[in-house]
Design a protein around this motif. Structure first.
Motif, PDB file in Angstrom:
ATOM      1  N   HIS A  27       0.815  -1.216   0.000  1.00 39.47           N
ATOM      2  CA  HIS A  27       0.000   0.000   0.000  1.00 39.47           C
ATOM      3  C   HIS A  27       0.848   1.265   0.000  1.00 39.47           C
ATOM      4  CE1 HIS A  27      -3.824  -2.002   0.347  1.00 39.47           C
ATOM      5  NE2 HIS A  27      -3.363  -2.735   1.352  1.00 39.47           N
ATOM      6  N   ASP A  28       2.018   1.236   0.631  1.00 35.41           N
ATOM      7  CA  ASP A  28       2.862   2.426   0.712  1.00 35.41           C
ATOM      8  C   ASP A  28       3.777   2.583  -0.496  1.00 35.41           C
ATOM      9  OD1 ASP A  28       1.741   3.032   3.183  1.00 35.41           O
ATOM     10  OD2 ASP A  28       3.248   1.846   4.262  1.00 35.41           O
ATOM     11  N   GLY A  29       3.768   1.636  -1.404  1.00 34.52           N
ATOM     12  CA  GLY A  29       4.576   1.724  -2.617  1.00 34.52           C
ATOM     13  C   GLY A  29       6.065   1.604  -2.368  1.00 34.52           C
ATOM     14  N   GLU A  30       6.445   0.845  -1.339  1.00 29.03           N
ATOM     15  CA  GLU A  30       7.864   0.717  -0.993  1.00 29.03           C
ATOM     16  C   GLU A  30       8.661   0.003  -2.089  1.00 29.03           C
ATOM     17  OE1 GLU A  30       7.885   0.344   3.773  1.00 29.03           O
ATOM     18  OE2 GLU A  30       6.703  -1.191   2.700  1.00 29.03           O
ATOM     19  N   CYS A  31       8.030  -0.881  -2.820  1.00 26.05           N
ATOM     20  CA  CYS A  31       8.731  -1.637  -3.869  1.00 26.05           C
ATOM     21  C   CYS A  31       8.156  -1.341  -5.251  1.00 26.05           C
ATOM     22  CB  CYS A  31       8.641  -3.127  -3.569  1.00 26.05           C
ATOM     23  SG  CYS A  31       9.387  -3.583  -2.007  1.00 26.05           S
ATOM     24  N   LYS A  32       7.458  -0.235  -5.388  1.00 25.23           N
ATOM     25  CA  LYS A  32       6.771   0.077  -6.644  1.00 25.23           C
ATOM     26  C   LYS A  32       7.749   0.308  -7.795  1.00 25.23           C
ATOM     27  CE  LYS A  32       3.185   2.862  -8.681  1.00 25.23           C
ATOM     28  NZ  LYS A  32       2.115   3.803  -8.453  1.00 25.23           N
ATOM     29  N   ASP A  33       8.867   0.990  -7.526  1.00 28.81           N
ATOM     30  CA  ASP A  33       9.829   1.269  -8.597  1.00 28.81           C
ATOM     31  C   ASP A  33      10.381  -0.016  -9.196  1.00 28.81           C
ATOM     32  OD1 ASP A  33       9.483   3.975  -8.148  1.00 28.81           O
ATOM     33  OD2 ASP A  33      11.233   4.134  -6.830  1.00 28.81           O
ATOM     34  N   VAL A  34      10.741  -0.948  -8.339  1.00 28.20           N
ATOM     35  CA  VAL A  34      11.288  -2.223  -8.823  1.00 28.20           C
ATOM     36  C   VAL A  34      10.206  -2.996  -9.574  1.00 28.20           C
ATOM     37  CG1 VAL A  34      12.458  -4.347  -8.141  1.00 28.20           C
ATOM     38  CG2 VAL A  34      12.843  -2.268  -6.848  1.00 28.20           C
ATOM     39  N   MET A  35       8.977  -2.963  -9.064  1.00 23.94           N
ATOM     40  CA  MET A  35       7.873  -3.663  -9.720  1.00 23.94           C
ATOM     41  C   MET A  35       7.620  -3.084 -11.111  1.00 23.94           C
ATOM     42  SD  MET A  35       3.831  -3.784  -8.791  1.00 23.94           S
ATOM     43  CE  MET A  35       3.731  -2.044  -9.087  1.00 23.94           C
TER      44      MET A  35
END
Length: 102
Positions: A27-35
């Motif tokens: 929910h916090d987008g902690e791994c969004k860049d890698v995804m």
């Protein structure tokens, strides 16, 4: 009393949980860049399983484990091979076909 074509009582089934359990969404987008990098890689290679995309998938899973978004596990248990140094025969591929390698 009639059931109007209903098959009657159906047996109840219990849903089974996934083998690895459930894990929270990011929910916090902690791994969004890698995804997003992984998804763009998959789109670029049209779904072919290439090493570049596998490394991004490994990075994504590592990020999720680091941020407690999934249980920590060895990458070999998640389908990734361990990186081993190339053997002598793999390292000397610059020679001419049929040339002896010492």
């Amino acid at each position: 009393m009639s059931t109007f074509g209903s098959p009657g009582t159906l047996p109840t089934t219990k849903p089974t949980p996934p083998q690895r359990g459930s894990f929270p969404l990011d929910h916090d987008g902690e791994c969004k860049d890698v995804m997003m990098s992984y998804l763009s890689c998959i789109k670029k290679v049209k779904g072919v399983n290439q090493d570049e995309c596998r490394q991004l998938a490994k990075s994504y899973l590592g990020c999720r484990m680091d941020h407690n978004l999934m249980a920590k596990d060895d990458f070999k248990n998640l389908g990734f091979k361990e990186n081993k140094p190339p053997s002598k025969t793999e390292a000397n591929t610059n020679g001419v076909k049929g040339e002896l390698q010492w």
